[in-house]
Design a protein around this motif. Structure first.
Motif, PDB file in Angstrom:
ATOM      1  N   TRP A 164       0.839  -1.203   0.000  1.00 17.15           N
ATOM      2  CA  TRP A 164       0.000   0.000   0.000  1.00 17.15           C
ATOM      3  C   TRP A 164       0.876   1.256   0.000  1.00 17.15           C
ATOM      4  N   LYS A 165       1.908   1.216   0.809  1.00 17.98           N
ATOM      5  CA  LYS A 165       2.790   2.382   0.929  1.00 17.98           C
ATOM      6  C   LYS A 165       3.464   2.697  -0.397  1.00 17.98           C
ATOM      7  N   LEU A 166       3.973   1.673  -1.077  1.00 10.63           N
ATOM      8  CA  LEU A 166       4.685   1.879  -2.332  1.00 10.63           C
ATOM      9  C   LEU A 166       3.738   2.302  -3.448  1.00 10.63           C
ATOM     10  N   THR A 167       2.597   1.644  -3.558  1.00 12.71           N
ATOM     11  CA  THR A 167       1.654   1.993  -4.631  1.00 12.71           C
ATOM     12  C   THR A 167       1.034   3.370  -4.407  1.00 12.71           C
ATOM     13  N   THR A 168       0.966   3.802  -3.153  1.00 11.82           N
ATOM     14  CA  THR A 168       0.403   5.120  -2.863  1.00 11.82           C
ATOM     15  C   THR A 168       1.359   6.235  -3.248  1.00 11.82           C
ATOM     16  N   PHE A 169       2.647   6.063  -2.949  1.00 15.12           N
ATOM     17  CA  PHE A 169       3.610   7.137  -3.180  1.00 15.12           C
ATOM     18  C   PHE A 169       4.339   7.037  -4.517  1.00 15.12           C
ATOM     19  N   ASP A 170       4.465   5.835  -5.073  1.00 14.57           N
ATOM     20  CA  ASP A 170       5.167   5.683  -6.359  1.00 14.57           C
ATOM     21  C   ASP A 170       4.630   4.442  -7.068  1.00 14.57           C
ATOM     22  N   SER A 171       3.486   4.598  -7.726  1.00 16.52           N
ATOM     23  CA  SER A 171       2.844   3.461  -8.383  1.00 16.52           C
ATOM     24  C   SER A 171       3.666   2.944  -9.560  1.00 16.52           C
ATOM     25  N   ALA A 172       4.413   3.834 -10.218  1.00 15.96           N
ATOM     26  CA  ALA A 172       5.238   3.407 -11.348  1.00 15.96           C
ATOM     27  C   ALA A 172       6.349   2.467 -10.878  1.00 15.96           C
ATOM     28  N   LEU A 173       6.999   2.813  -9.781  1.00 18.82           N
ATOM     29  CA  LEU A 173       8.045   1.952  -9.232  1.00 18.82           C
ATOM     30  C   LEU A 173       7.445   0.620  -8.777  1.00 18.82           C
ATOM     31  N   ALA A 174       6.272   0.690  -8.147  1.00 15.93           N
ATOM     32  CA  ALA A 174       5.609  -0.537  -7.685  1.00 15.93           C
ATOM     33  C   ALA A 174       5.315  -1.472  -8.857  1.00 15.93           C
ATOM     34  N   ALA A 175       4.826  -0.916  -9.956  1.00 14.92           N
ATOM     35  CA  ALA A 175       4.526  -1.736 -11.133  1.00 14.92           C
ATOM     36  C   ALA A 175       5.792  -2.318 -11.736  1.00 14.92           C
ATOM     37  N   SER A 176       6.881  -1.550 -11.692  1.00 12.48           N
ATOM     38  CA  SER A 176       8.127  -2.009 -12.314  1.00 12.48           C
ATOM     39  C   SER A 176       8.765  -3.174 -11.565  1.00 12.48           C
ATOM     40  N   ILE A 177       8.452  -3.324 -10.279  1.00 11.45           N
ATOM     41  CA  ILE A 177       9.030  -4.437  -9.522  1.00 11.45           C
ATOM     42  C   ILE A 177       8.028  -5.579  -9.334  1.00 11.45           C
ATOM     43  N   GLY A 178       6.934  -5.511 -10.089  1.00 11.37           N
ATOM     44  CA  GLY A 178       6.008  -6.636 -10.127  1.00 11.37           C
ATOM     45  C   GLY A 178       4.834  -6.591  -9.176  1.00 11.37           C
ATOM     46  N   ILE A 179       4.616  -5.486  -8.489  1.00 12.49           N
ATOM     47  CA  ILE A 179       3.456  -5.372  -7.599  1.00 12.49           C
ATOM     48  C   ILE A 179       2.211  -5.128  -8.439  1.00 12.49           C
ATOM     49  N   VAL A 181      -0.450  -3.328  -9.203  1.00 12.01           N
ATOM     50  CA  VAL A 181      -0.994  -2.030  -8.808  1.00 12.01           C
ATOM     51  C   VAL A 181      -2.504  -1.961  -9.026  1.00 12.01           C
ATOM     52  N   VAL A 182      -2.957  -2.406 -10.196  1.00 15.07           N
ATOM     53  CA  VAL A 182      -4.385  -2.331 -10.506  1.00 15.07           C
ATOM     54  C   VAL A 182      -5.191  -3.231  -9.567  1.00 15.07           C
ATOM     55  N   GLY A 183      -4.676  -4.435  -9.333  1.00 18.44           N
ATOM     56  CA  GLY A 183      -5.366  -5.350  -8.425  1.00 18.44           C
ATOM     57  C   GLY A 183      -5.477  -4.791  -7.029  1.00 18.44           C
ATOM     58  N   LEU A 184      -4.391  -4.181  -6.528  1.00 20.35           N
ATOM     59  CA  LEU A 184      -4.415  -3.574  -5.201  1.00 20.35           C
ATOM     60  C   LEU A 184      -5.352  -2.371  -5.159  1.00 20.35           C
ATOM     61  N   HIS A 185      -5.434  -1.650  -6.283  1.00 23.99           N
ATOM     62  CA  HIS A 185      -6.350  -0.512  -6.345  1.00 23.99           C
ATOM     63  C   HIS A 185      -7.794  -0.978  -6.159  1.00 23.99           C
ATOM     64  N   THR A 190     -12.591  -1.735  -2.873  1.00 25.81           N
ATOM     65  CA  THR A 190     -13.560  -2.663  -2.283  1.00 25.81           C
ATOM     66  C   THR A 190     -13.585  -2.490  -0.770  1.00 25.81           C
ATOM     67  N   LEU A 191     -12.408  -2.288  -0.181  1.00 24.18           N
ATOM     68  CA  LEU A 191     -12.309  -2.042   1.261  1.00 24.18           C
ATOM     69  C   LEU A 191     -13.032  -0.747   1.627  1.00 24.18           C
ATOM     70  N   VAL A 192     -12.878   0.276   0.806  1.00 21.89           N
ATOM     71  CA  VAL A 192     -13.590   1.533   1.032  1.00 21.89           C
ATOM     72  C   VAL A 192     -15.095   1.305   0.979  1.00 21.89           C
ATOM     73  N   SER A 193     -15.540   0.540  -0.010  1.00 22.98           N
ATOM     74  CA  SER A 193     -16.968   0.264  -0.162  1.00 22.98           C
ATOM     75  C   SER A 193     -17.526  -0.482   1.048  1.00 22.98           C
ATOM     76  N   VAL A 194     -16.814  -1.514   1.494  1.00 23.68           N
ATOM     77  CA  VAL A 194     -17.273  -2.303   2.635  1.00 23.68           C
ATOM     78  C   VAL A 194     -17.319  -1.439   3.900  1.00 23.68           C
TER      79      VAL A 194
END
Length: 300
Positions: A164-179, A181-185, A190-194
């Motif tokens: 969460w921390k990495l995708t929040t502050f640098d989503s491009a870096l997160a995607a480049s190392i295989g996280i 990003v879209v799935g976590l989004h 969904t967590l917000v909705s619940v």
């Protein structure tokens, strides 16, 4: 527990859950998504009632949750096709909420389901709708739901904290190392909705939006550390709930409205006096810097 204690506990659970989730909404610059979801769940509630003709039961929660998740997916779908994020939220939010209002006016009839209740909620009724739980005994249904949701929020945020921390502050870096990003989004939304759905019936849309945005925004002014911000936001949510309840008793007004008002007061105080980003601190700091410059030091 006493009547007052159940109300304060329920409102505090809303404050903690929304405060934690709201931090990531603020940092991702998606605060208005909270407003959108808290309103569009009305459509899910109305559709669930039209299908079952009952105002109680798990189907109401499921309907609201589905509406909240659909809001997220529609916003992301429009945004991925070139529509601005804010425009996507505005379009989906107003359309789905309007459909819900129209269905209430034309299809619901004499059922006790109205827009005012959806917007403001009625937390004073929470202690009367109880359910038997082993060991714990009879506790309010809304409180039980919020306890479960808070547990889910803490577990999900804790398990994926680094992601969460990495995708929040640098989503491009997160995607480049295989996280993913879209799935976590989508998981986060969904967590917000619940969280929104669990809070919606007890406190209404206005307080849900206030608790999702104001405590997190206030915490943002006090610290630059994510973990500290999470705890501060949750604490501000609880303090707003308690302060708002006694303020409502004092002026004989809406409890949920007073709690929402308290979140705004806490934000305003933080805006003026917080040591890192407060208006007063930003005014004093340059004056202090001018007073300790090379020329003044030389004069001493």
């Amino acid at each position: 527990m006493t009547y007052t204690a159940w109300i304060l506990l329920t409102a505090s659970l809303v404050g903690i859950s929304c405060g934690i989730v709201g931090v990531f909404l603020i940092l991702r610059k998606m605060a208005m998504m909270a407003d959108a979801i808290s309103h569009t769940v009305l459509l899910g509630i109305v559709v669930a009632y039209l299908l079952t003709h009952s105002l109680s039961g798990i189907h109401m929660v499921i309907g609201a949750a589905v509406a909240g998740i659909l809001t997220t997916y529609f916003v992301q779908w429009f945004h991925s096709r070139g529509v601005g994020q804010d425009a996507s939220i505005g379009l989906v939010f107003t359309t789905l909420f309007a459909i819900g209002v129209i269905l209430i006016a034309t299809k619901v009839g004499n059922a006790h389901l109205d827009v005012q209740h959806a917007l403001m909620g009625e937390i004073s009724f929470v202690p009367w709708n109880t359910v038997a739980v082993p060991v714990l005994g009879n506790i309010p249904l809304a409180t039980l739901m919020l306890l479960i949701v808070l547990f889910i929020v803490i577990v999900v945020i804790g398990l994926f904290y680094k992601e969460w921390k990495l995708t929040t502050f640098d989503s491009a870096l997160a995607a480049s190392i295989g996280i993913p990003v879209v799935g976590l989004h989508y998981l986060f939304m969904t967590l917000v909705s619940v969280t929104t759905v669990a809070s919606f019936d007890a406190v209404g849309a206005i307080m849900v939006v206030a608790m999702l945005i104001a405590p997190a925004a206030a915490a943002y002014l006090w610290t630059d550390k994510l973990l500290v911000m999470l705890f501060l936001s949750a604490g501000f949510g609880v303090f707003s709930a308690v302060l708002g309840y006694y303020f409502a008793l004092w002026i004989d007004s809406s409890i949920s409205g007073s709690m929402a008002f308290s979140t705004g007061i806490i934000f305003l105080i933080s805006f003026f006096i917080s040591p890192r980003h407060g208006l007063l601190s930003n005014w004093i700091r340059p004056a202090r810097d001018r007073g300790t410059g090379p020329s003044s030091q030389f004069g001493r």
